[in-house]
Design a protein around this motif. Structure first.
Motif, PDB file in Angstrom:
ATOM      1  N   PRO A   1      -3.116  -9.874  15.133  1.00 58.22           N
ATOM      2  CA  PRO A   1      -3.711  -8.725  15.528  1.00 58.22           C
ATOM      3  C   PRO A   1      -2.945  -7.397  15.571  1.00 58.22           C
ATOM      4  N   ASN A   2      -1.802  -7.507  15.845  1.00 67.87           N
ATOM      5  CA  ASN A   2      -0.698  -6.391  15.658  1.00 67.87           C
ATOM      6  C   ASN A   2      -0.500  -6.118  14.213  1.00 67.87           C
ATOM      7  N   MET A   3      -0.793  -6.851  13.302  1.00 72.07           N
ATOM      8  CA  MET A   3      -0.647  -6.335  11.594  1.00 72.07           C
ATOM      9  C   MET A   3      -1.927  -5.743  11.407  1.00 72.07           C
ATOM     10  N   VAL A   4      -3.036  -6.086  11.792  1.00 72.06           N
ATOM     11  CA  VAL A   4      -4.189  -5.399  11.448  1.00 72.06           C
ATOM     12  C   VAL A   4      -4.311  -4.133  12.247  1.00 72.06           C
ATOM     13  N   GLY A   5      -3.687  -4.035  13.362  1.00 75.01           N
ATOM     14  CA  GLY A   5      -3.750  -2.502  14.114  1.00 75.01           C
ATOM     15  C   GLY A   5      -2.813  -1.594  13.341  1.00 75.01           C
ATOM     16  N   GLN A   6      -1.728  -1.988  12.523  1.00 74.82           N
ATOM     17  CA  GLN A   6      -0.917  -1.100  11.900  1.00 74.82           C
ATOM     18  C   GLN A   6      -1.754  -0.371  10.644  1.00 74.82           C
ATOM     19  N   PHE A   7      -2.734  -1.297   9.944  1.00 76.01           N
ATOM     20  CA  PHE A   7      -3.411  -0.947   8.781  1.00 76.01           C
ATOM     21  C   PHE A   7      -4.278   0.193   9.381  1.00 76.01           C
ATOM     22  N   ARG A   8      -4.802   0.098  10.499  1.00 74.73           N
ATOM     23  CA  ARG A   8      -5.684   1.415  11.128  1.00 74.73           C
ATOM     24  C   ARG A   8      -5.005   2.636  10.928  1.00 74.73           C
ATOM     25  N   LEU A   9      -3.645   2.593  11.500  1.00 76.85           N
ATOM     26  CA  LEU A   9      -2.850   3.601  11.703  1.00 76.85           C
ATOM     27  C   LEU A   9      -2.382   4.281  10.268  1.00 76.85           C
ATOM     28  N   LEU A  10      -2.371   3.374   9.468  1.00 75.72           N
ATOM     29  CA  LEU A  10      -1.794   3.893   8.005  1.00 75.72           C
ATOM     30  C   LEU A  10      -3.242   4.406   7.383  1.00 75.72           C
ATOM     31  N   ALA A  11      -4.528   4.095   7.519  1.00 79.10           N
ATOM     32  CA  ALA A  11      -5.621   4.400   6.951  1.00 79.10           C
ATOM     33  C   ALA A  11      -5.745   5.801   7.102  1.00 79.10           C
ATOM     34  N   GLU A  12      -5.352   6.279   8.261  1.00 82.17           N
ATOM     35  CA  GLU A  12      -5.704   7.609   8.636  1.00 82.17           C
ATOM     36  C   GLU A  12      -4.800   8.581   8.057  1.00 82.17           C
ATOM     37  N   GLU A  13      -3.218   8.359   8.039  1.00 85.21           N
ATOM     38  CA  GLU A  13      -2.446   8.913   7.218  1.00 85.21           C
ATOM     39  C   GLU A  13      -3.021   8.978   5.752  1.00 85.21           C
ATOM     40  N   LEU A  14      -3.342   8.287   5.202  1.00 87.01           N
ATOM     41  CA  LEU A  14      -3.663   7.946   3.855  1.00 87.01           C
ATOM     42  C   LEU A  14      -4.957   8.927   3.479  1.00 87.01           C
ATOM     43  N   ARG A  15      -5.821   8.887   4.757  1.00 90.50           N
ATOM     44  CA  ARG A  15      -7.022   9.883   4.298  1.00 90.50           C
ATOM     45  C   ARG A  15      -6.674  11.243   4.330  1.00 90.50           C
ATOM     46  N   THR A  16      -5.706  11.424   5.212  1.00 82.26           N
ATOM     47  CA  THR A  16      -5.282  13.094   4.919  1.00 82.26           C
ATOM     48  C   THR A  16      -4.530  13.510   3.782  1.00 82.26           C
ATOM     49  N   ARG A  17      -3.737  12.386   3.068  1.00 85.41           N
ATOM     50  CA  ARG A  17      -3.296  12.593   1.877  1.00 85.41           C
ATOM     51  C   ARG A  17      -4.446  12.715   0.513  1.00 85.41           C
ATOM     52  N   GLY A  18      -5.677  12.402   0.765  1.00 82.09           N
ATOM     53  CA  GLY A  18      -6.656  12.357  -0.073  1.00 82.09           C
ATOM     54  C   GLY A  18      -6.533  10.925  -0.716  1.00 82.09           C
ATOM     55  N   ILE A  19      -5.939   9.879  -0.489  1.00 83.85           N
ATOM     56  CA  ILE A  19      -5.852   8.546  -1.036  1.00 83.85           C
ATOM     57  C   ILE A  19      -7.209   7.698  -0.397  1.00 83.85           C
ATOM     58  N   VAL A  20      -7.863   7.018  -1.398  1.00 82.94           N
ATOM     59  CA  VAL A  20      -8.845   6.326  -1.119  1.00 82.94           C
ATOM     60  C   VAL A  20      -8.567   4.804  -1.117  1.00 82.94           C
TER      61      VAL A  20
ATOM     62  N   ILE B   1       0.851  -1.280  -0.045  1.00 79.58           N
ATOM     63  CA  ILE B   1       0.108   0.067   0.017  1.00 79.58           C
ATOM     64  C   ILE B   1       0.812   1.111   0.075  1.00 79.58           C
ATOM     65  N   HIS B   2       1.875   1.374   0.974  1.00 77.56           N
ATOM     66  CA  HIS B   2       2.866   2.353   0.909  1.00 77.56           C
ATOM     67  C   HIS B   2       3.450   2.860  -0.197  1.00 77.56           C
ATOM     68  N   LEU B   3       3.924   1.640  -1.062  1.00 76.39           N
ATOM     69  CA  LEU B   3       4.641   1.596  -2.290  1.00 76.39           C
ATOM     70  C   LEU B   3       3.630   2.089  -3.289  1.00 76.39           C
ATOM     71  N   ALA B   4       2.276   1.900  -3.123  1.00 72.71           N
ATOM     72  CA  ALA B   4       1.634   2.240  -4.234  1.00 72.71           C
ATOM     73  C   ALA B   4       1.124   3.879  -4.243  1.00 72.71           C
ATOM     74  N   VAL B   5       1.222   4.023  -3.108  1.00 69.57           N
ATOM     75  CA  VAL B   5       1.165   5.824  -2.830  1.00 69.57           C
ATOM     76  C   VAL B   5       2.266   6.457  -3.406  1.00 69.57           C
ATOM     77  N   HIS B   6       3.410   5.863  -3.106  1.00 67.12           N
ATOM     78  CA  HIS B   6       4.516   6.442  -3.612  1.00 67.12           C
ATOM     79  C   HIS B   6       4.576   6.404  -5.152  1.00 67.12           C
ATOM     80  N   LEU B   7       4.028   5.412  -5.875  1.00 69.94           N
ATOM     81  CA  LEU B   7       4.166   5.454  -7.137  1.00 69.94           C
ATOM     82  C   LEU B   7       3.042   6.473  -7.735  1.00 69.94           C
ATOM     83  N   GLY B   8       2.268   6.922  -6.875  1.00 68.68           N
ATOM     84  CA  GLY B   8       1.383   8.120  -7.305  1.00 68.68           C
ATOM     85  C   GLY B   8      -0.247   7.849  -7.410  1.00 68.68           C
ATOM     86  N   VAL B   9      -0.644   6.575  -6.874  1.00 66.85           N
ATOM     87  CA  VAL B   9      -2.093   6.270  -6.988  1.00 66.85           C
ATOM     88  C   VAL B   9      -3.019   7.212  -5.999  1.00 66.85           C
ATOM     89  N   LYS B  10      -4.302   7.263  -6.362  1.00 67.33           N
ATOM     90  CA  LYS B  10      -5.128   8.103  -5.566  1.00 67.33           C
ATOM     91  C   LYS B  10      -6.042   7.248  -4.985  1.00 67.33           C
TER      92      LYS B  10
END
Length: 182
Positions: free
Chosen positions: A162-181, A122-131
């Motif tokens: 469970p720890n992995m799933v929690g990491q996705f929640r943190l990333l989701a908020e970061e991506l929302r602030t960048r306008g990534i759906v 997911i992180h890589l796709a954002v670096h590649l420019g996806v929206k």
């Protein structure tokens, strides 16, 4: 990939031939870009990018010789290291430096690990420019569409899910602030 939609294909047991067919048809029409994570590259050989974090995976799979897309992995460099702690012997696989576990690193040469390759993709796709990012077979149950990995390349234990799933929640908020759906 600027402004495009990317489909990220994980290796969860929900990955089916029917889903792969829909993704392949959309890619053939140039409607999307595709990132295949780990063994999902085999049914998605048409992917634009193959992503696997572990050097062991790349070696076991022969660096995916014959794959026409780009190849990426995570390079673990710790303070004081003079190079890649994993293995610099993968010349056809681009390395991105791990800059931590949680959140998002805006530096396109770095990724946060999120404890799993699906997060890193997911992180890589954002670096590649996806929206927009569509996730397929991100089941997070510890089972794969192909069965178990061989013992010599087995990944994180299921107890870490469970720890992995929690990491996705943190990333989701970061991506929302960048306008990534997602």
């Amino acid at each position: 990939w600027a402004g495009r939609t990317a489909v990220l294909v994980g290796s969860g047991e929900s990955l089916t031939t029917a889903r792969v067919r829909v993704i392949a048809m959309a890619r053939a029409k140039d409607l999307i870009r595709v990132v295949a994570i780990n063994d999902a590259v085999y049914p998605c050989w048409f992917a634009d990018v193959a992503y696997a974090c572990d050097v062991k995976w790349w070696r076991y799979h022969g660096q995916l010789n014959g794959f026409k897309g780009e190849k990426y992995r995570l390079s673990v460099i710790r303070p004081g290291d003079k190079g890649d702690r994993n293995d610099p012997g993968l010349p056809d696989v681009r390395s991105l430096e791990m800059s931590g576990t949680s959140g998002f690193d805006p530096d396109p040469s770095k990724l946060r690990s999120g404890l799993t390759g699906g997060y890193q993709a997911i992180h890589l796709a954002v670096h590649l420019g996806v929206k927009k990012i569509l996730l397929v077979a991100y089941d997070m149950k510890g089972r794969h569409f192909f069965g178990d990995h061989p013992p010599e390349i087995e990944g994180q234990p299921k107890s870490k899910l469970p720890n992995m799933v929690g990491q996705f929640r943190l990333l989701a908020e970061e991506l929302r602030t960048r306008g990534i759906v997602v």
